[in-house]
Design an enzyme around this catalytic site. Structure first.
Site, PDB file in Angstrom:
ATOM      1  N   HIS A 117       0.872  -1.197   0.000  1.00  0.00           N
ATOM      2  CA  HIS A 117       0.000   0.000   0.000  1.00  0.00           C
ATOM      3  C   HIS A 117       0.897   1.232   0.000  1.00  0.00           C
ATOM      4  CE1 HIS A 117      -3.732   2.223   1.720  1.00  0.00           C
ATOM      5  NE2 HIS A 117      -2.842   3.140   1.341  1.00  0.00           N
ATOM      6  N   HIS A 130       1.398   5.426  -1.806  1.00  0.00           N
ATOM      7  CA  HIS A 130       0.981   6.532  -2.678  1.00  0.00           C
ATOM      8  C   HIS A 130       2.233   7.091  -3.333  1.00  0.00           C
ATOM      9  CE1 HIS A 130      -3.073   6.594  -0.893  1.00  0.00           C
ATOM     10  NE2 HIS A 130      -2.431   6.199   0.179  1.00  0.00           N
ATOM     11  N   LEU A 131       2.350   6.904  -4.644  1.00  0.00           N
ATOM     12  CA  LEU A 131       3.530   7.419  -5.352  1.00  0.00           C
ATOM     13  C   LEU A 131       3.253   8.766  -6.012  1.00  0.00           C
ATOM     14  CD1 LEU A 131       5.063   4.175  -6.952  1.00  0.00           C
ATOM     15  CD2 LEU A 131       5.721   5.330  -4.829  1.00  0.00           C
ATOM     16  N   ASN A 164      -5.405   7.076  -6.110  1.00  0.00           N
ATOM     17  CA  ASN A 164      -6.127   8.311  -5.780  1.00  0.00           C
ATOM     18  C   ASN A 164      -5.415   9.557  -6.303  1.00  0.00           C
ATOM     19  OD1 ASN A 164      -4.102   7.925  -3.810  1.00  0.00           O
ATOM     20  ND2 ASN A 164      -5.242   9.040  -2.231  1.00  0.00           N
ATOM     21  N   LYS A 205      -9.552  -0.598  -5.528  1.00  0.00           N
ATOM     22  CA  LYS A 205      -9.499   0.136  -4.264  1.00  0.00           C
ATOM     23  C   LYS A 205     -10.840   0.793  -3.980  1.00  0.00           C
ATOM     24  CE  LYS A 205      -7.899   1.927  -0.610  1.00  0.00           C
ATOM     25  NZ  LYS A 205      -6.672   2.439  -0.039  1.00  0.00           N
ATOM     26  N   HIS A 250     -10.331   1.218   2.159  1.00  0.00           N
ATOM     27  CA  HIS A 250     -10.113   2.241   3.193  1.00  0.00           C
ATOM     28  C   HIS A 250     -11.329   2.125   4.108  1.00  0.00           C
ATOM     29  CE1 HIS A 250      -8.678   6.153   4.868  1.00  0.00           C
ATOM     30  NE2 HIS A 250      -9.911   6.085   5.344  1.00  0.00           N
ATOM     31  N   HIS A 283      -4.358  -0.353   6.159  1.00  0.00           N
ATOM     32  CA  HIS A 283      -3.861   0.485   7.263  1.00  0.00           C
ATOM     33  C   HIS A 283      -4.722   0.391   8.529  1.00  0.00           C
ATOM     34  CE1 HIS A 283      -6.825   3.108   5.440  1.00  0.00           C
ATOM     35  NE2 HIS A 283      -6.014   3.700   4.591  1.00  0.00           N
ATOM     36  N   ASP A 313       1.565   2.714   3.465  1.00  0.00           N
ATOM     37  CA  ASP A 313       0.680   3.874   3.279  1.00  0.00           C
ATOM     38  C   ASP A 313       1.493   5.164   3.246  1.00  0.00           C
ATOM     39  OD1 ASP A 313      -1.624   5.325   2.842  1.00  0.00           O
ATOM     40  OD2 ASP A 313      -2.153   5.448   4.964  1.00  0.00           O
ATOM     41  N   ALA A 361      -3.976  14.925   5.241  1.00  0.00           N
ATOM     42  CA  ALA A 361      -3.713  13.667   5.947  1.00  0.00           C
ATOM     43  C   ALA A 361      -2.687  12.853   5.179  1.00  0.00           C
ATOM     44  CB  ALA A 361      -5.012  12.879   6.075  1.00  0.00           C
TER      45      ALA A 361
HETATM   46  C1  NCD Z   1      -3.636   9.049   1.989  1.00  0.00           C
HETATM   47  C2  NCD Z   1      -3.236  10.065   0.928  1.00  0.00           C
HETATM   48  O1  NCD Z   1      -2.709  11.120   1.287  1.00  0.00           O
HETATM   49  O2  NCD Z   1      -3.425   9.804  -0.263  1.00  0.00           O
HETATM   50  N1  NCD Z   1      -3.605   9.697   3.266  1.00  0.00           N
HETATM   51  C3  NCD Z   1      -3.544   9.107   4.483  1.00  0.00           C
HETATM   52  O3  NCD Z   1      -3.617   9.837   5.475  1.00  0.00           O
HETATM   53  N2  NCD Z   1      -3.404   7.812   4.624  1.00  0.00           N
HETATM   54  C4  NCD Z   1      -4.961   8.460   1.661  1.00  0.00           C
HETATM   55  C5  NCD Z   1      -5.292   7.185   2.425  1.00  0.00           C
HETATM   56  O4  NCD Z   1      -4.548   6.215   2.388  1.00  0.00           O
HETATM   57  O5  NCD Z   1      -6.334   7.144   3.068  1.00  0.00           O
HETATM   58 ZN    ZN Z   2      -3.227   5.110   1.676  1.00  0.00          ZN
HETATM   59 ZN    ZN Z   3      -6.695   5.065   3.146  1.00  0.00          ZN
END
Ligand code: NCD
Ligand code: ZN
Ligand code: ZN
Length: 345
Positions: A14, A16-17, A42, A100, A137, A175, A248, A264
């Protein structure tokens, strides 16, 4: 004292790139430590088609330095209008590794997410039939549910009925942050698993309010009470094949975190393995790190284990206060702290 550990090459299930300049600034950190990663969809706009996922995968590969053998595993962002045929085609062609599910407005870039899981029946039935994992999520979004209860309420209201209705659907609760989640996953059948981040093993909700408001400790789901951290930690180090590594890592530029309405997400990719290793060592089960980081994930997804190994040396490493490339400035998780393990290769 163990001086170094060598484990099978791990994967991040998991991450986010992002895209554009941010992708260029962060992709190398994940590719350095992990052989493969499940890349979250996302973006703006979200990755909802096979063509978009193929194009994004190429942008990730282009962002990496020559000679990198990192494999991005792509995911499809589910919307109310998701097309079961497109999803099946993407999975059969080996483009989509999973779908997702973001409940609409649950987290960063989830405005296009699913408003009502009942609208997804056809998609979920297709995924169940073809063995395609659903990544969730797991938080409800109703304003009347306290933010610290949103994961537990999601399990009650959404996940429990879903698992009952679709017993063969593979689901990863992403997560996890609560005792309820750890218990639910442990008590479910082999089709249900969970990813666990480093921060949810290390911080409780006090970290967000430590002498003042701490935007870099804020992610979703938010860290919970100490009793929940301990339950999640116990699950991670238990050796159960249902729990595996998912950082994450969610980078946001400094000014987007340190703001009146801060984003976040915690950027933990640069020292992810060091962080996990410290937890497993503190629990006296360093020998279980390999299962959590390198075996449980591929076994759940039905993918081969990686060849090759990585080594962590027992040497102190100080995490920089800020990192980044070009104009992108980021505060990494553990900024300013000294960790006990150093990733060497
Ligand atoms: C993630 C994001 O910034 O894309 N943020 C997070 O706080 N985990 C989104 C997610 O995984 O819910
Ligand atoms: Zn995430
Ligand atoms: Zn998430």
């Amino acid at each position: 004292m163990t001086a170094q550990i060598t484990i099978r090459r791990p994967d991040d299930w998991h991450v986010h790139l992002r895209d554009g300049a941010m992708l260029k600034a962060v992709a190398g950190h994940t590719a350095r430590q992990f052989a493969r990663a499940i890349v979250m969809p996302n973006l703006t706009p979200p990755v909802t088609t096979v063509a978009a996922a193929e194009a994004y995968r190429q942008r990730i590969l282009d962002a990496l330095s020559e000679g990198s053998d990192f494999t991005p595993l792509m995911t499809c962002y589910l919307t109310d209008g998701a097309d079961p045929a497109e999803i099946e085609r993407g999975f059969e062609q080996g483009v989509f590794a999973a779908c997702k599910l973001y409940p609409a407005h649950a987290t960063t870039n989830s405005a296009h997410g699913v408003t009502d899981i009942r609208k997804m029946t056809q998609v979920l039935e297709t995924m169940q039939r073809i063995g395609m994992p659903l990544l969730v999520h797991g938080e409800v979004t109703s304003r009347d549910v306290d933010i610290f209860d949103r994961e537990a309420v999601f399990i009650d209201r959404i996940l429990t009925p879903l698992v009952k209705d679709m017993p063969e659907l593979k689901i990863v609760l992403e997560h996890i942050t609560t005792a309820e989640a750890a218990e639910f996953v442990a008590a479910s059948g082999p089709k249900i698993a969970a990813t666990i981040t480093p921060q949810h093993l290390i911080i409780n909700r006090n970290a967000m309010f430590d002498g003042g408001i701490r935007p870099h400790a804020y992610c979703l789901p938010v860290a919970k009470r100490e009793q929940h951290r301990l339950a999640v930690r116990k699950a991670a180090v238990s050796g159960s094949p249902k729990f595996f590594l998912g950082t994450d890592s969610a980078p946001h530029e400094i000014h987007r975190k340190e703001s009146a309405c801060g984003c976040a997400g915690i950027f933990n990719a640069p020292f992810a393995l060091e962080s996990y290793a410290q937890v497993f060592e503190d629990e006296g089960v360093l020998d279980r790190l390999e299962g959590f980081a390198s075996e449980h994930g591929p076994n759940f997804y039905g993918l081969p284990l990686n060849e090759g190994t990585v080594t962590l040396k027992r040497e102190e490493v100080t995490v920089p206060e800020t990192m980044g490339e070009a104009d992108i400035r980021l505060v990494p998780y553990h900024a300013g702290e000294t960790l006990r393990w150093r990733f060497v290769d």
